[in-house]
Design an enzyme around this catalytic site. Structure first.
Site, PDB file in Angstrom:
ATOM      1  N   ASP A  24       4.770  -0.737  -7.648  1.00 24.35           N
ATOM      2  CA  ASP A  24       3.836  -0.073  -8.116  1.00 24.35           C
ATOM      3  C   ASP A  24       4.707   1.015  -9.083  1.00 24.35           C
ATOM      4  O   ASP A  24       5.024   1.867  -8.451  1.00 24.35           O
ATOM      5  CB  ASP A  24       2.852  -0.140  -7.480  1.00 24.35           C
ATOM      6  CG  ASP A  24       0.893   0.166  -8.076  1.00 24.35           C
ATOM      7  OD1 ASP A  24       1.373  -0.078  -9.179  1.00 24.35           O
ATOM      8  OD2 ASP A  24       0.667   0.291  -7.530  1.00 24.35           O
ATOM      9  N   HIS A  41       6.913  -2.453 -17.287  1.00 25.52           N
ATOM     10  CA  HIS A  41       7.091  -3.701 -17.150  1.00 25.52           C
ATOM     11  C   HIS A  41       8.112  -3.896 -16.887  1.00 25.52           C
ATOM     12  O   HIS A  41       9.115  -4.903 -16.245  1.00 25.52           O
ATOM     13  CB  HIS A  41       6.087  -4.805 -17.377  1.00 25.52           C
ATOM     14  CG  HIS A  41       4.691  -4.320 -16.670  1.00 25.52           C
ATOM     15  ND1 HIS A  41       4.355  -3.833 -15.499  1.00 25.52           N
ATOM     16  CD2 HIS A  41       3.333  -4.084 -17.852  1.00 25.52           C
ATOM     17  CE1 HIS A  41       2.961  -3.567 -15.735  1.00 25.52           C
ATOM     18  NE2 HIS A  41       2.703  -4.133 -16.833  1.00 25.52           N
ATOM     19  N   LEU A 135      20.594 -14.064   0.622  1.00 19.20           N
ATOM     20  CA  LEU A 135      19.667 -13.053   0.324  1.00 19.20           C
ATOM     21  C   LEU A 135      18.184 -14.282   0.312  1.00 19.20           C
ATOM     22  O   LEU A 135      19.092 -15.421  -0.802  1.00 19.20           O
ATOM     23  CB  LEU A 135      19.847 -12.210  -0.098  1.00 19.20           C
ATOM     24  CG  LEU A 135      18.165 -11.484  -0.602  1.00 19.20           C
ATOM     25  CD1 LEU A 135      18.052 -10.731   0.542  1.00 19.20           C
ATOM     26  CD2 LEU A 135      18.274 -10.539  -2.018  1.00 19.20           C
TER      27      LEU A 135
HETATM   28  C1  IPE Z   1      -0.273  -4.455  -6.955  1.00 17.03           C
HETATM   29  O1  IPE Z   1      -0.418  -3.038  -7.102  1.00 17.03           O
HETATM   30  C2  IPE Z   1      -0.193  -5.338  -7.221  1.00 17.03           C
HETATM   31  C3  IPE Z   1       1.270  -5.439  -7.729  1.00 17.03           C
HETATM   32  C4  IPE Z   1       2.556  -4.454  -8.105  1.00 17.03           C
HETATM   33  C5  IPE Z   1       2.097  -6.914  -8.082  1.00 17.03           C
HETATM   34  P1  IPE Z   1      -2.026  -2.495  -7.810  1.00 17.03           P
HETATM   35  O2  IPE Z   1      -1.594  -1.902  -8.885  1.00 17.03           O
HETATM   36  O3  IPE Z   1      -2.099  -3.955  -8.873  1.00 17.03           O
HETATM   37  O4  IPE Z   1      -2.725  -2.742  -7.304  1.00 17.03           O
HETATM   38  P2  IPE Z   1      -3.985  -1.504  -6.919  1.00 17.03           P
HETATM   39  O5  IPE Z   1      -4.759  -2.287  -7.885  1.00 17.03           O
HETATM   40  O6  IPE Z   1      -3.773  -0.503  -7.649  1.00 17.03           O
HETATM   41  O7  IPE Z   1      -4.859  -1.664  -6.103  1.00 17.03           O
HETATM   42  C1  IPE Z   2       2.936  -2.688 -10.924  1.00 18.34           C
HETATM   43  O1  IPE Z   2       3.303  -1.767 -11.651  1.00 18.34           O
HETATM   44  C2  IPE Z   2       3.343  -4.329 -11.393  1.00 18.34           C
HETATM   45  C3  IPE Z   2       1.859  -4.489 -11.808  1.00 18.34           C
HETATM   46  C4  IPE Z   2       0.769  -5.116 -11.159  1.00 18.34           C
HETATM   47  C5  IPE Z   2       2.436  -6.646 -12.769  1.00 18.34           C
HETATM   48  P1  IPE Z   2       1.294  -0.849 -12.359  1.00 18.34           P
HETATM   49  O2  IPE Z   2       1.314  -1.705 -13.927  1.00 18.34           O
HETATM   50  O3  IPE Z   2       0.366  -1.237 -11.904  1.00 18.34           O
HETATM   51  O4  IPE Z   2       1.715   0.425 -12.366  1.00 18.34           O
HETATM   52  P2  IPE Z   2       0.207   0.935 -12.455  1.00 18.34           P
HETATM   53  O5  IPE Z   2       0.204   1.460 -11.546  1.00 18.34           O
HETATM   54  O6  IPE Z   2      -0.455   1.180 -13.490  1.00 18.34           O
HETATM   55  O7  IPE Z   2       1.234   2.542 -12.877  1.00 18.34           O
HETATM   56 MG    MG Z   3      -1.135   0.045 -10.031  1.00 17.16          MG
END
Ligand code: IPE
Ligand code: IPE
Ligand code: MG
Length: 252
Positions: A24, A41, A135
């Protein structure tokens, strides 16, 4: 000197066998640099590449990463489209390298949500790498922990099992990660301290580690800090500390 008479060597601190990661913070990483979220991303894919290598080098047997949750479809359609595009390109470009490095690749989640092209790439990648043993990389995509429990229950019911015959083991045997040991260490980057519908059943006794580091910045040093934290934990599984110390290394 026979092995039995060797002086006891200090037990090496254990490397987690299975690490599960919520990757995240990509969006915030990009925002801080005044870049579009998709740039975060893209950096996230690079960070994952580094993490796979770092885990393999440290002897981690299984790495499971959350790439796209069943709730991430709620994001703006432009971001979802770009994420799907990135996923497709990663499948096209990265699998050969994974295979060269003896990594078994697979995807868990409701694959029917993806385009035909992505589903084909996933099936091909899984088939190509299925016998690799260095792995196991499991990517959770269109995955939700609740979905996983529900699909496991459906499979059990379809098998005609009677309610009285349902056990924790029989249900666990139908979950997406049934063939892997449960995660030893869970890592969530990006500062949030929640599970966000990742592995719900499987994390029952996993050691949880949260870090403010954003996923694109999570490098091998950050992994070592997480592993060091794991190695300082005492895993009691319900027992007392004294019991654990007297039976160290013994399972039952
Ligand atoms: C969780 O992250 C899902 C992934 C990293 C794929 P999110 O950014 O979607 O989670 P929330 O919405 O903050 O809980
Ligand atoms: C996690 O990073 C990746 C996915 C959920 C696909 P985020 O896109 O949730 O990044 P933040 O949380 O907005 O910084
Ligand atoms: Mg996020």
């Amino acid at each position: 000197m026979s092995a039995r008479h060797k002086p006891a060597a200090p037990v090496p601190a254990e490397v987690p066998r299975h690490i599960a990661i919520i990757m995240d913070g990509n969006g915030r990483w990009a925002k801080r640099r005044l870049m579009p979220r998709v740039a975060g991303h893209r950096k996230g894919v690079e960070a994952l590449r580094g993490m796979i290598r770092a885990c393999a080098e440290r002897g981690v047997a299984h790495l499971t990463v959350f790439a796209f949750s069943s709730e991430n479809w709620r994001r703006p359609p432009e971001e979802v489209t770009l994420l799907m595009d990135l996923f497709m390109r990663a499948l096209e470009n990265e699998v050969a390298r994974l295979h060269q490095n003896h990594i078994r690749f697979r995807v868990v989640g409701d694959l029917s949500g993806f385009s035909e092209r992505i589903q084909t790439l996933i099936r091909d990648a899984e088939a190509r790498t299925r016998d690799n043993t260095r792995l196991t990389l499991t990517v959770a995509a269109n995955y939700g922990g609740r979905w996983d429990v529900v699909q496991a229950v459906k499979k059990l019911m379809r098998s005609g099992v009677s309610p009285d015959a349902v056990t924790e083991a029989s249900l666990a045997g139908q979950l997406s990660l049934a063939d892997l040991p449960e995660p030893d260490l869970f890592i969530r980057t990006g500062g949030e301290q929640r599970i966000s519908n990742f592995l719900l059943w499987q994390l029952a006794y996993t050691e949880l580690y949260f870090t403010d580091t954003l996923w694109p910045d999570f490098d091998s040093d950050a992994l070592d800090a997480a592993i060091a934290s794991y190695q300082r934990r005492e895993r009691r599984f319900g027992r007392t500390s004294e019991q654990v110390q007297n039976t160290s290394g013994v399972d039952e």
